[in-house]
Design a protein around this motif. Structure first.
Motif, short mmCIF file in Angstrom:
data_model
loop_
_atom_site.label_atom_id
_atom_site.label_comp_id
_atom_site.label_asym_id
_atom_site.label_seq_id
_atom_site.Cartn_x
_atom_site.Cartn_y
_atom_site.Cartn_z
N UNK A 57 -16.81 1.59 -8.47
CA UNK A 57 -17.97 1.69 -9.37
C UNK A 57 -19.08 2.51 -8.70
N UNK A 58 -19.37 3.67 -9.26
CA UNK A 58 -20.43 4.52 -8.74
C UNK A 58 -21.81 4.03 -9.16
N UNK A 59 -21.88 3.17 -10.18
CA UNK A 59 -23.16 2.74 -10.70
C UNK A 59 -23.64 1.41 -10.16
N UNK A 92 -34.80 6.98 -11.02
CA UNK A 92 -33.71 6.03 -10.76
C UNK A 92 -33.70 5.66 -9.28
N UNK A 93 -33.41 4.39 -9.02
CA UNK A 93 -33.34 3.94 -7.63
C UNK A 93 -32.06 4.48 -7.00
N UNK A 94 -32.22 5.10 -5.83
CA UNK A 94 -31.06 5.71 -5.17
C UNK A 94 -31.10 5.48 -3.67
N UNK A 95 -29.99 5.08 -3.12
CA UNK A 95 -29.80 5.10 -1.68
C UNK A 95 -28.93 6.29 -1.30
N UNK A 96 -28.10 6.68 -2.24
CA UNK A 96 -27.12 7.74 -2.00
C UNK A 96 -26.73 8.32 -3.35
N UNK A 97 -26.48 9.58 -3.40
CA UNK A 97 -26.11 10.20 -4.66
C UNK A 97 -24.69 9.81 -5.06
N UNK A 98 -24.42 9.86 -6.35
CA UNK A 98 -23.09 9.51 -6.84
C UNK A 98 -22.03 10.48 -6.33
N UNK A 99 -22.41 11.73 -6.17
CA UNK A 99 -21.44 12.71 -5.66
C UNK A 99 -21.04 12.38 -4.23
N UNK A 100 -22.02 11.92 -3.43
CA UNK A 100 -21.71 11.50 -2.06
C UNK A 100 -20.82 10.26 -2.06
#
Length: 371
Positions: A305-307, A332-340
């Motif tokens: 799950x990327x989300x 949007x809250x992000x620790x890391x991009x979905x592509x990563x």
């Protein structure tokens, strides 16, 4: 005169033959003597009173003034947690005398297949996927079974990245163990549990689920069949604590199983892409809910799950980033991009479900041991 006085004195000194005159009452003793004559209990009471009078009462403590605290940063938005998702794999059981568990039957397993033992929601008949062991043996390797697939998966994760070893050593993944794979899963119940647990705590979800089960008294504590839920009115479903929309979602899901659009056999045999397509088409089941059902309900081992914010945070910590400060990108809250996330997780295929489970556990483990 002298004769009268002497006669009077002699009369006073002569005792009365009828009886003696009672002596006059004693004079009241002084205060000091009265204290000496008091009982031991009175002495103790007096001593206690005197001591309490001598000991000054403590002065009332002045409450300390609270220092004005700096306004804390807004917490990250709530995200679903594994504990909520795990409600999907916890079947409702009727109260009965516990029986000893029989040894699990060893079955063929696969990273790209449904490994759970599914039950038909209407008949409770066991449904298993159809697989031929000869296909796996043609590759010159023994096909994995429910008894050893977790061991094979753990070896694969460590071979891909040695930093996985301390995580695996400190946390046993019961979901994909032989014991976990031997558990029987009602897919209708698991999906309903996923809908019920949306946007509520784990404790609240369990309470609502139990009230939902109690609506169907004839089932003696067992989860209702899809045909029973489809016939139930929305108003009655809401009395269990479901919102209007959740009641509609649960009833709509039941109708899918009654019509045959969904069944335990379809979910057992269909490829993952087909499972996603069929379930996301159901109202109330989003991408995350379906991914969690595939992982915890169907026990498929190559789901990621990327989300999921928890997985995202764990991955950032796993690769050595400081996650103390949350980043926001584009609102949007992000620790890391979905592509990563996709680039890293793809390396662990076909056991990405297990990798995802361990990413939830990263912050429970000393990450410095991975360096």
């Amino acid at each position: 005169m002298a004769t009268r006085r002497s006669a009077r004195l002699s009369a006073m000194s002569t005792p009365d033959p009828a009886g003696e005159i009672a002596p006059p009452p004693p004079l009241p003793s002084s205060r000091g003597r009265k204290r000496k004559a008091t009982s031991d209990a009175t002495k103790a009471e007096t001593k206690t009173t005197l001591e309490s009078e001598e000991t000054p009462a403590p002065a009332p403590a002045t409450p300390k003034k609270r220092r004005a605290q700096k306004k804390a940063a807004a917490p990250p938005p709530p995200t679903p947690t594994p504990s909520n998702a795990q409600l999907m794999s916890e079947p409702a059981t009727a109260p009965e005398t516990p029986k000893p568990k029989a040894a699990g039957v060893r079955r063929l397993a696969g990273p790209n297949a449904t490994n759970a033992t599914l039950l038909s929601p209407e008949t409770s008949r066991v449904v298993t996927r159809t697989a031929s062991p000869t296909k796996a043996s043609t590759l010159g390797q023994s096909p994995p079974t429910t008894a050893n697939i977790l061991e094979e998966a753990c070896k694969h994760l460590i071979n891909v990245d040695a930093r996985m070893k301390p995580l695996i050593e400190q946390h046993h993944c019961r979901i994909f163990s032989a014991e976990g794979l031997s558990e029987r899963v009602d897919p209708f119940e698991a999906l309903c549990s996923g809908i019920i647990s949306q946007q509520v705590s784990g404790a609240a979800a369990k309470a609502i689920k139990q009230r939902f089960i109690d609506l169907f008294e004839d089932n003696e504590g067992r989860f209702p069949h899809p045909s029973q839920v489809a016939k139930c009115t929305i108003e009655r479903l809401r009395t269990a604590g479901l919102s209007q929309r959740k009641a509609e979602y649960v009833q709509g899901l039941a109708e899918k199983f009654v019509s045959g659009e969904l069944s335990a056999q379809i979910l057992a045999d269909a490829p993952y892409e087909v499972v996603l397509e069929k379930l996301i088409a159901v109202r109330g089941l989003g991408q995350w809910s379906v991914e969690m059902f595939a992982c915890f309900g169907l026990k498929r081992m190559d789901v990621f799950s990327l989300g999921d914010l928890g997985v995202q945070r764990g991955m950032a910590a796993f690769v050595g980033r400081d996650v103390a400060k949350l980043k926001t990108k584009g609102g949007k809250w992000k620790y890391m991009s979905e592509s990563e996330m996709k680039e890293i997780s793809d390396k662990f295929a076909p056991y990405r479900s297990l990798f995802m489970w361990y990413m939830w556990r990263v912050e429970e483990t000393d990450v410095s041991t991975m360096e």
